[in-house]
Write an enzyme that holds these catalytic residues in place. Structure first.
Site, PDB file in Angstrom:
ATOM      1  CB  SER A 200     -10.228  -8.886  -4.493  1.00 52.85           C
ATOM      2  OG  SER A 200     -10.468 -10.413  -4.906  1.00 52.85           O
TER       3      SER A 200
ATOM      4  CE  LYS B 131     -21.040  -9.710  -7.586  1.00 56.07           C
ATOM      5  NZ  LYS B 131     -21.113  -9.898  -6.646  1.00 56.07           N
TER       6      LYS B 131
ATOM      7  CG  ASN C 127     -20.222 -14.933  -8.409  1.00 60.83           C
ATOM      8  OD1 ASN C 127     -20.909 -15.605  -9.923  1.00 60.83           O
ATOM      9  ND2 ASN C 127     -19.863 -14.927  -7.661  1.00 60.83           N
TER      10      ASN C 127
ATOM     11  N   GLY D 273     -27.312  -6.190  -4.769  1.00 59.72           N
ATOM     12  CA  GLY D 273     -27.275  -7.693  -6.232  1.00 59.72           C
ATOM     13  C   GLY D 273     -26.534  -8.286  -5.575  1.00 59.72           C
ATOM     14  CB  ALA D 274     -25.046  -8.397  -2.160  1.00 52.93           C
TER      15      ALA D 274
ATOM     16  NE  ARG E  79     -29.921   4.459   0.408  1.00 56.51           N
ATOM     17  CZ  ARG E  79     -28.512   5.132   0.234  1.00 56.51           C
ATOM     18  NH1 ARG E  79     -28.086   6.323   0.939  1.00 56.51           N
ATOM     19  NH2 ARG E  79     -27.997   4.799  -0.933  1.00 56.51           N
TER      20      ARG E  79
ATOM     21  NE  ARG F  90     -31.705  -1.258  -6.245  1.00 58.26           N
ATOM     22  CZ  ARG F  90     -30.249  -1.527  -6.014  1.00 58.26           C
ATOM     23  NH1 ARG F  90     -29.940  -0.326  -4.746  1.00 58.26           N
ATOM     24  NH2 ARG F  90     -29.741  -2.505  -6.610  1.00 58.26           N
TER      25      ARG F  90
ATOM     26  N   GLY G 186     -18.989 -12.164   5.851  1.00 60.89           N
ATOM     27  CA  GLY G 186     -19.430 -13.109   4.687  1.00 60.89           C
ATOM     28  C   GLY G 186     -17.411 -14.168   4.431  1.00 60.89           C
TER      29      GLY G 186
END
Ligand code: NDP
Length: 291
Positions: free
Chosen positions: A17, A68, A89, A132-133, A154, A158, A252
């Protein structure tokens, strides 16, 4: 001597991180007496660990993979952004003793695109991944009124779930919205693929040094490619997009900085100026973002 206020990011794994570095920079630049640490906490211990952190005077937490969604259940109150994303987050203790759950990912992503001069209105946007992103960016993305959003995943169910979840938001913003299988993006002859304005890589494949298999037909000279991952994890997709002639290619890191700035604002009441840090981290990134 008064102890500095305690903040941190909690996830697992967490060693990679950049958030401690980013928040240390914001704290110094804004004369805030605080420390910000990274905590590796397994899922089984997450709820009790968070309770203890705040019981011992902790002033705020960022939450990352894989917590999250658990954080959503721990929060006493949710911001509209967190409710919409179905993920938290940022945790903020309120004066009442209640814990507010917020989500700054989508706001951070939009802020980064604004800095980069990328407009989303009336654009054709393709998102790879439905985790989640993607959930975090969809609400703020729809608010920009793109012409069309396609979510390719994939497991198509979802992606379909997300399309159902955000259907009203899409209708309100006059955006066409659909789910497809990631596999449909490989063969342009079968799927009659055409170039998109913006392709967003939001799978976690980059963490394994990979990128989704994609048809070249998705990219044209006007296409912008954006990988939500940063540093090494963004290299496979960004290299692919650049070699296919995308107009601009971003990782990102800008989103990471801007979502951190938004969390910092929630905790400290001041929105840090991100310009110096953006320059510094762009210089250290293994990827050279196009301007
Ligand atoms: P999740 O674990 O929630 O979702 C993972 C996604 O990747 C799913 O869509 C999953 O598809 C897909 N995926 C995983 N393995 C494969 C595979 N072998 N083939 C095809 N698809 C696959 O992750 P997040 O959404 O939280 O994170 C995604 C990325 O975004 C990460 O790289 C993360 O670092 C980055 N991120 C960056 C942020 C920033 O500030 N810059 C903020 C948040 C995230 P399926 O559903 O079919 O399993």
């Amino acid at each position: 001597m008064v102890e500095p206020d305690r903040y941190g990011v909690v996830g697992s794994p967490i060693g990679h991180s950049r958030s401690p570095f980013i928040h240390a920079h914001f704290a110094a630049a804004n004369s805030q007496s605080m420390i910000y640490s990274a905590y590796d906490v397994p899922s089984t211990k997450f709820p009790i660990w968070v309770k203890d952190f705040f019981a011992q005077g902790g002033r705020g937490l960022n939450v990352t993979v894989p917590h999250k969604e658990s954080a959503l259940l721990i929060a006493d109150r949710l911001s509209e952004r967190a409710r919409q994303a179905g993920a938290v987050n940022t945790l903020v203790p309120e004066p009442s003793g209640k814990l507010l759950g917020d989500n700054t990912d989508g706001t951070g992503w939009i802020a980064d695109l604004e800095v980069r001069g990328v407009s989303l209105r009336d654009r054709d946007v393709l998102i790879l991944g439905a985790g989640g992103a993607t959930r975090g960016i969809l609400g703020p993305l729809l608010a920009q009124q793109p012409a069309r959003i396609t979510i390719a995943n994939r497991h198509i169910e979802r992606a379909a779930e997300l399309v159902a979840r955000f259907a009203q938001e899409a209708a309100r913003n006059h955006s066409a919205f659909r789910a497809i299988s990631l596999g449909d993006l490989v063969d342009d002859a079968a799927a009659r693929l055409t170039p998109v304005d913006l392709v967003v890589q939001a799978t976690s494949l980059g963490l394994d040094g990979r990128t989704p298999a994609l048809s070249d037909a998705l990219i044209a000279a006007h296409t912008i490619a954006y990988d939500l991952a940063y540093a090494e994890a963004a290299i496979p997709f960004c290299d692919w997009a650049r070699s296919r002639g995308a107009r601009q290619v971003f990782d990102g890191i800008g989103m990471l900085i801007e979502q951190a700035a938004e969390s910092f604002r929630l905790w400290r009441g001041v929105r840090p100026d991100t310009r110096a840090l953006r320059l510094e981290l762009a210089g250290h990134s293994s990827l050279r973002n196009t301007p």
